[in-house]
Design a protein around this motif. Structure first.
Motif, mmCIF file in Angstrom:
data_model
loop_
_atom_site.group_PDB
_atom_site.id
_atom_site.type_symbol
_atom_site.label_atom_id
_atom_site.label_comp_id
_atom_site.label_asym_id
_atom_site.label_seq_id
_atom_site.Cartn_x
_atom_site.Cartn_y
_atom_site.Cartn_z
ATOM 1 N N PRO A 1 -42.959 29.891 31.165
ATOM 2 C CA PRO A 1 -42.307 30.838 32.082
ATOM 3 C C PRO A 1 -43.196 31.275 33.250
ATOM 4 C CG PRO A 1 -41.773 31.401 29.829
ATOM 5 C CD PRO A 1 -42.793 30.310 29.747
ATOM 6 N N SER A 2 -44.470 31.564 32.981
ATOM 7 C CA SER A 2 -45.361 32.007 34.057
ATOM 8 C C SER A 2 -45.577 30.910 35.095
ATOM 9 C CB SER A 2 -46.716 32.430 33.479
ATOM 10 O OG SER A 2 -46.584 33.598 32.707
ATOM 11 N N LEU A 3 -45.623 29.662 34.643
ATOM 12 C CA LEU A 3 -45.815 28.549 35.576
ATOM 13 C C LEU A 3 -44.535 28.285 36.368
ATOM 14 C CD1 LEU A 3 -47.939 26.110 33.381
ATOM 15 C CD2 LEU A 3 -48.690 27.918 34.940
ATOM 16 N N MET A 4 -43.392 28.485 35.723
ATOM 17 C CA MET A 4 -42.126 28.376 36.456
ATOM 18 C C MET A 4 -42.036 29.480 37.510
ATOM 19 S SD MET A 4 -39.271 26.903 37.069
ATOM 20 C CE MET A 4 -38.940 25.789 35.691
ATOM 21 N N ALA A 5 -42.463 30.683 37.154
ATOM 22 C CA ALA A 5 -42.461 31.790 38.113
ATOM 23 C C ALA A 5 -43.327 31.460 39.323
ATOM 24 C CB ALA A 5 -42.964 33.061 37.430
ATOM 25 N N ARG A 6 -44.475 30.814 39.080
ATOM 26 C CA ARG A 6 -45.357 30.434 40.189
ATOM 27 C C ARG A 6 -44.664 29.435 41.117
ATOM 28 N NH1 ARG A 6 -50.813 30.111 41.568
ATOM 29 N NH2 ARG A 6 -51.414 31.282 39.712
ATOM 30 N N ILE A 7 -43.982 28.448 40.539
ATOM 31 C CA ILE A 7 -43.288 27.441 41.347
ATOM 32 C C ILE A 7 -42.256 28.106 42.263
ATOM 33 C CG2 ILE A 7 -41.567 25.577 41.229
ATOM 34 C CD1 ILE A 7 -43.009 24.502 38.791
ATOM 35 N N ILE A 8 -41.433 28.971 41.682
ATOM 36 C CA ILE A 8 -40.358 29.609 42.453
ATOM 37 C C ILE A 8 -40.923 30.586 43.484
ATOM 38 C CG2 ILE A 8 -38.290 31.045 42.316
ATOM 39 C CD1 ILE A 8 -38.049 28.148 41.176
ATOM 40 N N LEU A 9 -41.970 31.314 43.108
ATOM 41 C CA LEU A 9 -42.579 32.258 44.045
ATOM 42 C C LEU A 9 -43.172 31.519 45.242
ATOM 43 C CD1 LEU A 9 -43.539 35.067 44.861
ATOM 44 C CD2 LEU A 9 -45.525 34.767 43.359
ATOM 45 N N GLU A 10 -43.874 30.431 44.994
ATOM 46 C CA GLU A 10 -44.454 29.653 46.095
ATOM 47 C C GLU A 10 -43.358 29.120 47.012
ATOM 48 O OE1 GLU A 10 -46.846 26.630 44.294
ATOM 49 O OE2 GLU A 10 -48.587 27.946 44.041
ATOM 50 N N ARG A 11 -42.293 28.603 46.408
ATOM 51 C CA ARG A 11 -41.179 28.046 47.202
ATOM 52 C C ARG A 11 -40.502 29.151 48.013
ATOM 53 N NH1 ARG A 11 -37.985 26.863 50.096
ATOM 54 N NH2 ARG A 11 -36.367 25.229 50.071
ATOM 55 N N PHE A 12 -40.329 30.324 47.438
ATOM 56 C CA PHE A 12 -39.719 31.460 48.139
ATOM 57 C C PHE A 12 -40.570 31.874 49.337
ATOM 58 C CE2 PHE A 12 -39.627 36.029 48.872
ATOM 59 C CZ PHE A 12 -38.270 36.274 49.076
ATOM 60 N N VAL B 1 -39.919 37.409 38.070
ATOM 61 C CA VAL B 1 -41.295 37.010 37.798
ATOM 62 C C VAL B 1 -41.885 37.877 36.685
ATOM 63 C CG1 VAL B 1 -43.648 36.973 38.754
ATOM 64 C CG2 VAL B 1 -41.731 36.045 40.082
ATOM 65 N N TYR B 2 -41.613 39.182 36.763
ATOM 66 C CA TYR B 2 -42.103 40.105 35.730
ATOM 67 C C TYR B 2 -41.594 39.700 34.346
ATOM 68 C CZ TYR B 2 -42.601 44.382 32.990
ATOM 69 O OH TYR B 2 -42.901 45.285 32.000
ATOM 70 N N GLN B 3 -40.316 39.358 34.254
ATOM 71 C CA GLN B 3 -39.739 38.945 32.979
ATOM 72 C C GLN B 3 -40.451 37.701 32.430
ATOM 73 O OE1 GLN B 3 -35.525 38.431 33.575
ATOM 74 N NE2 GLN B 3 -35.149 40.599 33.935
ATOM 75 N N CYS B 4 -40.780 36.778 33.320
ATOM 76 C CA CYS B 4 -41.484 35.560 32.901
ATOM 77 C C CYS B 4 -42.883 35.888 32.391
ATOM 78 C CB CYS B 4 -41.573 34.572 34.063
ATOM 79 S SG CYS B 4 -40.007 33.745 34.445
ATOM 80 N N ILE B 5 -43.588 36.745 33.100
ATOM 81 C CA ILE B 5 -44.970 37.077 32.740
ATOM 82 C C ILE B 5 -45.040 37.736 31.365
ATOM 83 C CG2 ILE B 5 -47.006 38.445 33.353
ATOM 84 C CD1 ILE B 5 -46.500 36.064 35.222
ATOM 85 N N VAL B 6 -44.184 38.717 31.119
ATOM 86 C CA VAL B 6 -44.277 39.482 29.868
ATOM 87 C C VAL B 6 -43.721 38.711 28.677
ATOM 88 C CG1 VAL B 6 -44.235 41.700 31.052
ATOM 89 C CG2 VAL B 6 -42.088 40.702 30.240
ATOM 90 N N ASN B 7 -42.928 37.663 28.929
ATOM 91 C CA ASN B 7 -42.362 36.880 27.830
ATOM 92 C C ASN B 7 -43.070 35.561 27.599
ATOM 93 O OD1 ASN B 7 -39.781 38.220 26.696
ATOM 94 N ND2 ASN B 7 -39.570 38.485 28.917
ATOM 95 N N ASP B 8 -44.165 35.337 28.303
ATOM 96 C CA ASP B 8 -44.946 34.105 28.139
ATOM 97 C C ASP B 8 -46.111 34.400 27.201
ATOM 98 O OD1 ASP B 8 -46.488 31.773 28.408
ATOM 99 O OD2 ASP B 8 -45.820 31.490 30.477
ATOM 100 N N CYS B 9 -46.144 33.732 26.055
ATOM 101 C CA CYS B 9 -47.204 34.018 25.080
ATOM 102 C C CYS B 9 -48.359 33.024 25.158
ATOM 103 C CB CYS B 9 -46.643 34.068 23.664
ATOM 104 S SG CYS B 9 -45.780 32.585 23.135
ATOM 105 N N CYS B 10 -48.333 32.116 26.130
ATOM 106 C CA CYS B 10 -49.411 31.117 26.234
ATOM 107 C C CYS B 10 -50.044 31.029 27.621
ATOM 108 C CB CYS B 10 -48.881 29.739 25.842
ATOM 109 S SG CYS B 10 -48.381 29.588 24.117
#
Length: 281
Positions: free
Chosen positions: A96-107, A140-149
């Motif tokens: 999730p955190s890496l997916m958040a990074r992809i979308i944030l960069e694209r945005f 992004v916040y949801q991804c960060i707090v739900n990523d355990c790795c």
């Protein structure tokens, strides 16, 4: 917790078909009740990181990025409060955190005049309130707090746990009245690659002379241990002589094969330390 290679492989095989969630970790604990939660979490995290490294490239093609971004936009248009990014990450089997990074960069590429720097991206991931779009910030916040790795939250936890075990090792050395130099003192003397502690007076552990001790708040699997041997342990051996590595969450038994060459593995602080005067410390 020292595991045989067969025991480790059995745990690793169970992880192939489960998603990287806290629910999966609970199921893993039920499947292997004799193993500690910390050991299973460390193995869980390391195996998932191997999986992410193997599949990383396919998530970073221009086609994949554009597909994920459009799916994100369509999802938040329908319901901006729903965990669109988190569900997308789980669906495509990506952290999730890496997916958040992809979308944030694209945005940011779309909405900023200049391409975002890595430091800006990292800062926004650490503190999503800096993201100029409120909906994306929440996603992004949801991804960060739900990523355990992965992610900044996990990085902070890992750093804290690593420091905690270094402090524990320091206290145990002091308790045994063993003189040592720590990493900061060694770097002040001009050393670059240093173990956590150099013993000013060598000791013997299980019949092996020890000049230094390295603390690892993780499980020692084949991949990580061989990397540590190459990048750290043999360098320490060349400069300071034989030493001890403590994998606090255990290791694969067959990896403890370099004792005669000067690198000893333990899963806890040794209780049979012998000083040069041959008295138990």
């Amino acid at each position: 917790m020292i595991l045989t290679k067969a025991q480790y492989d059995e745990i690793a095989q169970c992880l192939v078909s489960v998603p990287p969630t806290r629910q999966s970790l609970r199921k893993l604990k039920q499947r292997f009740p004799s193993q500690s939660q910390a050991t299973l979490l460390s193995i869980f995290s390391q195996e998932y990181q191997k999986h992410i490294k193997r599949t990383h490239a396919k998530h970073h093609t221009s086609e994949a990025i554009e597909n994920y971004y459009q799916r994100y936009l369509n999802g938040v248009v329908k319901n901006g409060a729903a965990p669109v990014l988190l569900e997308l990450a789980n669906e495509v089997d990506y952290a999730p955190s890496l997916m958040a990074r992809i979308i944030l960069e694209r945005f940011l590429q779309e909405h900023e005049e200049t391409p975002p720097s890595k430091s800006v991206i990292n800062s926004m991931l650490r503190d999503p309130s800096q993201i100029p779009d409120g909906v994306l910030a929440n996603q992004v916040y949801q991804c960060i707090v739900n990523d355990c790795c992965y992610g900044p939250l996990v990085d902070c936890i890992k750093h804290a746990i690593g420091h905690e075990h270094e402090v524990l090792l320091r206290d145990l050395l002091l308790e045994k009245n063993l003189s040592f130099l720590d990493e900061d003192q060694l770097r002040a003397k001009g050393y670059d690659k240093t173990p956590d502690f150099i013993l000013q007076v060598p000791v013997a552990v299980e019949g092996h002379i020890i000049h230094w001790i390295e603390s690892k708040a993780s499980f020692g699997d084949e991949c990580s241990h061989h990397a540590y041997l190459h990048d750290q342990f043999w360098s320490y051996w060349n400069r300071f002589g034989p030493g001890l590595v403590i994998y606090w969450y255990g290791f694969i038994q067959e990896l403890d094969c370099n004792r005669e060459r000067g690198i000893l593995l333990k899963a806890c602080f040794p209780t049979d330390i012998v000083t040069l005067c041959h008295s138990t410390a």
